[in-house]
Design an enzyme around this catalytic site. Structure first.
Site, PDB file in Angstrom:
ATOM      1  N   GLY A 152      28.298  25.992  40.596  1.00 24.41           N
ATOM      2  CA  GLY A 152      27.431  26.434  39.497  1.00 24.41           C
ATOM      3  C   GLY A 152      26.379  27.460  39.878  1.00 24.41           C
ATOM      4  O   GLY A 152      25.507  27.779  39.066  1.00 24.41           O
ATOM      5  N   ASP A 212      35.374  42.277  36.437  1.00 30.66           N
ATOM      6  CA  ASP A 212      36.754  42.313  36.921  1.00 30.66           C
ATOM      7  C   ASP A 212      37.564  41.266  36.148  1.00 30.66           C
ATOM      8  O   ASP A 212      37.005  40.263  35.695  1.00 30.66           O
ATOM      9  CB  ASP A 212      36.781  42.002  38.428  1.00 30.66           C
ATOM     10  CG  ASP A 212      36.291  43.180  39.262  1.00 30.66           C
ATOM     11  OD1 ASP A 212      36.594  44.330  38.910  1.00 30.66           O
ATOM     12  OD2 ASP A 212      35.581  42.945  40.258  1.00 30.66           O
ATOM     13  N   TYR A 227      32.439  34.799  32.535  1.00 34.07           N
ATOM     14  CA  TYR A 227      31.374  35.370  31.695  1.00 34.07           C
ATOM     15  C   TYR A 227      31.523  34.964  30.229  1.00 34.07           C
ATOM     16  O   TYR A 227      30.522  34.795  29.528  1.00 34.07           O
ATOM     17  CB  TYR A 227      31.315  36.892  31.865  1.00 34.07           C
ATOM     18  CG  TYR A 227      30.744  37.301  33.207  1.00 34.07           C
ATOM     19  CD1 TYR A 227      29.415  37.041  33.518  1.00 34.07           C
ATOM     20  CD2 TYR A 227      31.530  37.919  34.172  1.00 34.07           C
ATOM     21  CE1 TYR A 227      28.885  37.388  34.755  1.00 34.07           C
ATOM     22  CE2 TYR A 227      31.004  38.274  35.405  1.00 34.07           C
ATOM     23  CZ  TYR A 227      29.676  38.001  35.699  1.00 34.07           C
ATOM     24  OH  TYR A 227      29.148  38.341  36.917  1.00 34.07           O
TER      25      TYR A 227
END
Lengths: 175, 175
Positions: free
Chosen positions: B122, B148, B155
């Protein structure tokens, strides 16, 4: 008068006081406006008139942004480029673009705008070329931007590539 | 010890001299390393050891970059965030991320890296959350990055959206 020809010194179009830019004004092109040829100047001076910039952004329908934040954004941009036309002795902001950067590796171009009365004459291309030229003079190799769908081809023609090697542009907005 | 709990003052892990950051070090988490629990600290101090940063980037196989340019990039980033682990009294840089910005509207996150020995716990999420929190404290609303392909889902899980409204991330590189 040929294009990209004359280095223009001693202009009084913009105040050059307090400028930290290495050059301020170049005469770049004679363009058409209401059946006349008008002179267009290029400046990298950050001391632009914010009210003029607001009018320019209004002309292309952008949402208004707080002037104070616009001032902060300009001061903290790596570079701004303005295009100013001069007709009958009067100066008017007709193009603008800026870039953020770490001054070393990466840069991102934002807020590229040309007044509708002057579009279609290569001024957007001039703005982006100037930004690339300045960034390259600092050996900044990764020049990025986020393009709306209708201008992707415009940037393709300037040598920009979408999603190279599958790299995706991603955005986070407040909920 | 619970997560995100203690504000850590008076640390001697990093030099805080000359720091312009509003806070430097927080104790954030105890994480696993070689069957031990180690303390991890978060810093926004730009005075990091560039040799340590180079080693961290080496650990994930990034191409080496000139130290002088790395220093320039850090100094001209809006924000950097580092993660430091402390074990047996010794400090070690294990995570890093930074963002460029105009301090008003837009920011772009670059160089998010976590040492392979500490991945999967994390820490990447902590780095990005910290950057978002700092940017939001300046009311910066458009937070961007270039991901990437293998980290797009990472994300996405942090609330980032690819190509919203068809906006494309584009790159220009020297020929």
């Amino acid at each position: 008068m040929t294009l990209w020809t004359l280095f223009f010194k001693n202009s009084n179009i913009l105040s050059e006081e307090n400028s930290t830019q290495k050059k301020d004004i170049l005469l770049i092109k004679d363009i058409k406006y209401k059946n006349k040829l008008v002179e267009v100047y290029l400046s990298t001076n950050k001391n632009i008139n914010l009210s003029d910039l607001e009018k320019l952004c209004d002309s292309v329908g952008w949402l208004r942004r707080p002037i104070k934040k616009v001032k902060t954004a300009i001061q903290n941009s790596f570079l701004i480029v303005s295009l100013i036309q001069k007709i009958d002795g009067k100066a008017c902001l007709i193009g603008f673009a800026r870039a953020t950067s770490d001054y070393a590796f990466n840069a991102t171009i934002w807020d590229v705008v040309v007044h509708p009365d002057f579009q279609g004459q290569g001024l957007g291309k001039i703005l982006v070329h100037e930004i690339i030229k300045e960034l390259r003079s600092y050996e900044i190799n990764t020049i990025t931007l986020f393009a709306d769908p209708e201008v992707v081809v415009f940037y393709n023609n300037l040598g920009f590539v979408s999603d190279p090697n599958g790299i995706k542009g991603m955005f986070w907005y407040p909920k």
